[in-house]
Design an enzyme around this catalytic site. Sequence first.
Site, PDB file in Angstrom:
ATOM      1  N   ARG A 270      -2.990  -2.629 -13.039  1.00 19.82           N
ATOM      2  CA  ARG A 270      -3.370  -1.249 -12.736  1.00 19.82           C
ATOM      3  C   ARG A 270      -2.491  -0.312 -13.549  1.00 19.82           C
ATOM      4  O   ARG A 270      -1.323  -0.095 -13.220  1.00 19.82           O
ATOM      5  CB  ARG A 270      -3.213  -0.976 -11.235  1.00 19.82           C
ATOM      6  CG  ARG A 270      -3.299   0.489 -10.871  1.00 19.82           C
ATOM      7  CD  ARG A 270      -3.409   0.713  -9.371  1.00 19.82           C
ATOM      8  NE  ARG A 270      -2.358   0.126  -8.580  1.00 19.82           N
ATOM      9  CZ  ARG A 270      -1.129   0.623  -8.414  1.00 19.82           C
ATOM     10  NH1 ARG A 270      -0.780   1.732  -9.050  1.00 19.82           N
ATOM     11  NH2 ARG A 270      -0.239   0.027  -7.645  1.00 19.82           N
ATOM     12  N   HIS A 274      -2.112   3.939  -7.783  1.00 16.91           N
ATOM     13  CA  HIS A 274      -3.015   3.278  -6.837  1.00 16.91           C
ATOM     14  C   HIS A 274      -4.159   4.214  -6.478  1.00 16.91           C
ATOM     15  O   HIS A 274      -5.328   3.838  -6.513  1.00 16.91           O
ATOM     16  CB  HIS A 274      -2.254   2.871  -5.576  1.00 16.91           C
ATOM     17  CG  HIS A 274      -3.098   2.192  -4.560  1.00 16.91           C
ATOM     18  ND1 HIS A 274      -3.621   2.864  -3.478  1.00 16.91           N
ATOM     19  CD2 HIS A 274      -3.536   0.914  -4.453  1.00 16.91           C
ATOM     20  CE1 HIS A 274      -4.333   2.021  -2.745  1.00 16.91           C
ATOM     21  NE2 HIS A 274      -4.303   0.834  -3.318  1.00 16.91           N
ATOM     22  N   TYR A 283       8.232   3.143  -7.994  1.00 17.82           N
ATOM     23  CA  TYR A 283       8.431   1.732  -7.675  1.00 17.82           C
ATOM     24  C   TYR A 283       8.271   0.776  -8.863  1.00 17.82           C
ATOM     25  O   TYR A 283       8.460  -0.427  -8.698  1.00 17.82           O
ATOM     26  CB  TYR A 283       7.490   1.307  -6.545  1.00 17.82           C
ATOM     27  CG  TYR A 283       6.021   1.601  -6.784  1.00 17.82           C
ATOM     28  CD1 TYR A 283       5.238   0.772  -7.579  1.00 17.82           C
ATOM     29  CD2 TYR A 283       5.411   2.707  -6.194  1.00 17.82           C
ATOM     30  CE1 TYR A 283       3.900   1.032  -7.782  1.00 17.82           C
ATOM     31  CE2 TYR A 283       4.061   2.981  -6.394  1.00 17.82           C
ATOM     32  CZ  TYR A 283       3.314   2.133  -7.185  1.00 17.82           C
ATOM     33  OH  TYR A 283       1.973   2.396  -7.395  1.00 17.82           O
TER      34      TYR A 283
END
Length: 375
Positions: A270, A274, A283
């Site tokens: 990805r 998200h 993160y």
Amino acid sequence: MTSTETPLVRVLQTDGSYAPTAEAEQYLPFIDALSDAQLEQFYRDMVVIRAIDTQATNLQRQGQLALWPPSRGQEAAQVGSAYAARGQDTLFPSYREHAVTRIRGVDPLDIITVMRGNSHGGWNPLDPKNGNTRIYTLVLGSQTLHAAGFGMGLVLDGKTGTADPERDEAVVVYYGDGASSQGDVHEAMVFAASYNAPVLFFLQNNHWAISVPVQTQSKVPLVNRGAGYGIPSVRVDGNDVLASYAVSRAQLDAARNGGGPRAIEAVTYRMGAHTTSDDPTKYRGSDEEQQWAQRDPIARMRAFLEGRGAAASLFDDVETEAADAAEDLRSRAVTLTPPGRELMFDHVYSDPHPVMVEQKAWLDGYEASFEEGAR
């Protein structure tokens, strides 16, 4: 065996060269049967959907949408698998399958209406123009149960396993690495295996369940999860559209022919957030993103086509089509008007329901009680 050591079906290397892995050899006849026009269409769809995805992300940032789940980087997994399905197959997407839905006939604007809050479902899955494509599912993993139940119905109705490829049906259900940890997915696999249901569990392992990395979710490769239920499972390079197509085609043919459920782990990444409410910089590091950017599925397919002698005009034409599709989506999205409040009462039940009629009447009376009247 670690995730990096697990055999991977790959046909195109990251530089676009045609160099199938040993695991890919058995699937090459499916690729050999593709015409130049089909290969070019794979590329075209990946480029166009990325432009649409980028436009939708921009629309959200500009306040036109409440939310948008980007699909950048996952185009090859989706395009390949979507073209592997037959017209009579039923597809159950999650909420990021923008390429799949468009290929099957769903208008991207129908997804916009969901993310804008103008519609509860977006499109009618029973309308033939939508290619047997069910609506997006925001509840993680629940679509796998729906798919398993649908597949069980196909078995009980005698609509699969008759050795007639023009009539036999199968099901494809899409979900992510995060959803693979949901109990729903495992329950779906139990029932699909028990009933020998023709369901292809298509897992897009994009490495991040929002902020949780895949290595935290599972100590073994995710492809093992399907195998654990006796479901024949294959791990493919999800950034290789040819591998995605060929393996999906083989798995679906086997499922339709009475072979029961099948599973694919498409290893992809990805590239974006998200959803537009997420900040991946919190993160994960830029080094990881840059490494995966070098494996971009669109760049890989373009290099492959160029190596085959595709004309420069093809790529110019695709870029024009992509820009036009993105602009068309924007022009229609910004003219959407809010739905009437009665929409909240419609389609709660399949048929008119007295409780909904009562609640609707109550709201009418309540709003009329204000001095300025109904709003």
